[in-house]
Write an enzyme that holds these catalytic residues in place. Sequence first.
Site, short mmCIF file in Angstrom:
data_model
loop_
_atom_site.label_atom_id
_atom_site.label_comp_id
_atom_site.label_asym_id
_atom_site.label_seq_id
_atom_site.Cartn_x
_atom_site.Cartn_y
_atom_site.Cartn_z
N CYS A 113 56.67 105.57 5.46
CA CYS A 113 57.55 104.60 4.78
C CYS A 113 58.69 104.10 5.66
O CYS A 113 59.34 103.11 5.33
CB CYS A 113 58.10 105.19 3.49
SG CYS A 113 56.79 105.55 2.31
N HIS A 249 64.25 100.85 1.45
CA HIS A 249 62.85 101.14 1.16
C HIS A 249 62.72 101.34 -0.35
O HIS A 249 63.58 101.95 -0.99
CB HIS A 249 62.41 102.40 1.91
CG HIS A 249 61.11 102.93 1.44
ND1 HIS A 249 59.99 102.14 1.34
CD2 HIS A 249 60.73 104.18 1.01
CE1 HIS A 249 58.99 102.87 0.88
NE2 HIS A 249 59.41 104.10 0.68
N ASN A 279 55.88 101.24 -4.66
CA ASN A 279 56.17 101.65 -3.29
C ASN A 279 55.06 101.14 -2.36
O ASN A 279 53.92 101.61 -2.45
CB ASN A 279 56.25 103.19 -3.25
CG ASN A 279 56.61 103.73 -1.89
OD1 ASN A 279 56.58 103.01 -0.89
ND2 ASN A 279 56.94 105.00 -1.82
O1 UT7 Z 1 58.31 106.65 -0.08
C1 UT7 Z 1 58.11 107.96 0.34
C2 UT7 Z 1 58.96 108.90 -0.36
N1 UT7 Z 1 58.53 109.11 -1.72
C3 UT7 Z 1 59.45 109.24 -2.61
O2 UT7 Z 1 60.59 109.06 -2.30
C4 UT7 Z 1 59.08 109.69 -3.99
C5 UT7 Z 1 60.04 110.78 -4.41
N2 UT7 Z 1 59.85 111.35 -5.72
C6 UT7 Z 1 59.97 110.65 -6.87
O3 UT7 Z 1 60.10 109.45 -6.88
C7 UT7 Z 1 60.01 111.44 -8.17
O4 UT7 Z 1 60.11 112.82 -7.87
C8 UT7 Z 1 58.79 111.21 -9.07
C9 UT7 Z 1 58.85 109.81 -9.70
C10 UT7 Z 1 57.52 111.41 -8.29
C11 UT7 Z 1 58.79 112.23 -10.24
O5 UT7 Z 1 60.01 112.21 -10.94
P1 UT7 Z 1 60.74 113.59 -11.29
O6 UT7 Z 1 61.88 113.25 -12.15
O7 UT7 Z 1 61.04 114.29 -9.98
O8 UT7 Z 1 59.66 114.36 -12.14
P2 UT7 Z 1 58.91 115.74 -11.82
O9 UT7 Z 1 58.03 115.60 -10.64
O10 UT7 Z 1 59.93 116.84 -11.82
O11 UT7 Z 1 58.00 115.87 -13.10
C12 UT7 Z 1 58.56 115.97 -14.41
C13 UT7 Z 1 57.43 116.08 -15.41
C14 UT7 Z 1 56.38 117.12 -15.05
O12 UT7 Z 1 55.97 117.74 -16.25
P3 UT7 Z 1 56.51 119.22 -16.64
O13 UT7 Z 1 56.05 120.10 -15.51
O14 UT7 Z 1 58.01 119.09 -16.69
O15 UT7 Z 1 55.88 119.47 -17.94
C15 UT7 Z 1 55.22 116.30 -14.53
O16 UT7 Z 1 53.96 116.93 -14.72
O17 UT7 Z 1 56.73 114.83 -15.50
C16 UT7 Z 1 55.32 115.06 -15.37
N3 UT7 Z 1 54.70 113.89 -14.75
C17 UT7 Z 1 54.30 112.81 -15.46
N4 UT7 Z 1 54.33 112.54 -16.77
C18 UT7 Z 1 53.85 111.35 -17.17
C19 UT7 Z 1 54.47 113.67 -13.43
N5 UT7 Z 1 53.90 112.46 -13.27
C20 UT7 Z 1 53.79 111.91 -14.51
C21 UT7 Z 1 53.31 110.67 -14.97
N6 UT7 Z 1 53.35 110.44 -16.31
N7 UT7 Z 1 52.81 109.72 -14.15
#
Ligand code: UT7
Length: 322
Positions: A113, A249, A279
Site C-alpha cells: 500500500c 492512503h 482500499n
Molecule cells: O492498507 C493496508 C493496511 N490495512 C489496514 O490498514 C487495515 C487495518 N485494519 C482495519 O481496517 C480494521 O481492523 C478492520 C476493518 C479490518 C476490522 O475492524 P476492527 O474494529 O479492528 O474489528 P475486529 O477485527 O476487531 O473484529 C471485530 C468483530 C469480530 O467479531 P468478534 O470476534 O468480536 O465476535 C470479527 O469477527 O467483527 C467481526 N468481523 C465482521 N463482522 C461483520 C470481522 N469482519 C467482519 C465483517 N462483517 N466483514
Amino acid sequence: MTFARIAGTGGYLPERIVTNKDLEDIVDTSDEWIQERSGIKRRHIAADGETTSDMALVAARRALDSASLVADDIDLIIVATTTPDKVFPSTACIVQRLLEVKNIPAFDVHAACSGFIYALDIANRFIKTGGAKNVLIIGSETYSRILDWTDRGTCVLFGDGSGAVVLSASNNAGVISTHIHSDGEFEELLHVPAGISSGYETFQQEGAFIKMKGSEVFRRAVGTLGSIARETLEGNNVSQEDISWLVPHQANLRIIAAAAKKLGLPMEQVIVTVDEHANTSSASIPLALDVAVRDGRIKSGDLLLFEAFGAGFTWGSALVRY
Ligand code: UT7
C-alpha cells in the site's frame, strides 16, 4: 537546481461496482458493520480478463493528457503494484508496450500500500539528478484476484483501480521531500502466504490470498502514520497550519480520521475516497489526488501531505507543492 513537480494526474476505476449490500449475499456481513468499521460503501471490481496493465494504461493516458504531454515525452515508467499481470515481465514493461514507447527504462516497485510513495521517491531522485525529465508513475491493482471471497475479515475491504501521475522537471520545488521506511518484522500480520519460491504448491493448487490480522495492523497504522507526519513536518520546518490537504492512503476511514486528528487537521482538509473505492492499495493515493484535482478542491500552489502504510510493513510520506 532542478526539482520535480506534478504536471498531470489520471485515474481509472473498473465499471463494475459492488456494494456492501451485494457482499451480504456472499459472506456473513452487513452494510452497517462495513460502514461503521471501515467507512467503505462500495468498491469497483475489474471485469473478467481486465488486468492491472489495462487499468494502468487508461490512468496513464489521462495523466499524460492532463500534463499536455504525449507518451514519447516520457523517459521513465514506474508502476507500483503488488498484483502484476505476470511474474515477469514487469507490468511497467507491458504498459510501455501498450503506450508504444521504446528505449526508456520501465520497472515495477513492490511496496504494497506504500508503493506509490516509494515510486514517487524514486522518480523524484531521477529528476533531481538529471536522469529523467518526465516520469510516468502509476499505482495499479487488481486486489479482487488475491481476495479470499469467503473471508469476511478481508474481502469487504479492498477494490480495484489505477491512479497515475506525471512528474516533470521544474525550476520550482513541487516535491519538497519524500520519506520512506520499512520493517520486515511484521510480515505475518498482513501478507499473501504463498508465492513462487515459497509455498508454490499451495499457490498452484489452492491459490494465494490476503491474510490479515486487522486490528493489529490498524493499531500499528495509526501510530506509524502519526510519527511519519511529524517527521515530514518537522523535517521541513512546516506547521500543520501550512498544509492545504492531507491525501492519505485509503485503507479505513477510522485510520484516516485518527491520522488527521493527530495532525490537528479538520476532516474538511482531508481527501477521502475510501467510501467509494475501498482500499486500492498502491492506487489509492494517486486516485484520491486525481479525484480532488478534477473536482477543483486541489489547486495550483496548495501544499499537500501524502502518507501511506501497508504490508511489509512499509510506510512513507511526501510533502508536495501542487
Ligand atoms: O492498507 C493496508 C493496511 N490495512 C489496514 O490498514 C487495515 C487495518 N485494519 C482495519 O481496517 C480494521 O481492523 C478492520 C476493518 C479490518 C476490522 O475492524 P476492527 O474494529 O479492528 O474489528 P475486529 O477485527 O476487531 O473484529 C471485530 C468483530 C469480530 O467479531 P468478534 O470476534 O468480536 O465476535 C470479527 O469477527 O467483527 C467481526 N468481523 C465482521 N463482522 C461483520 C470481522 N469482519 C467482519 C465483517 N462483517 N466483514
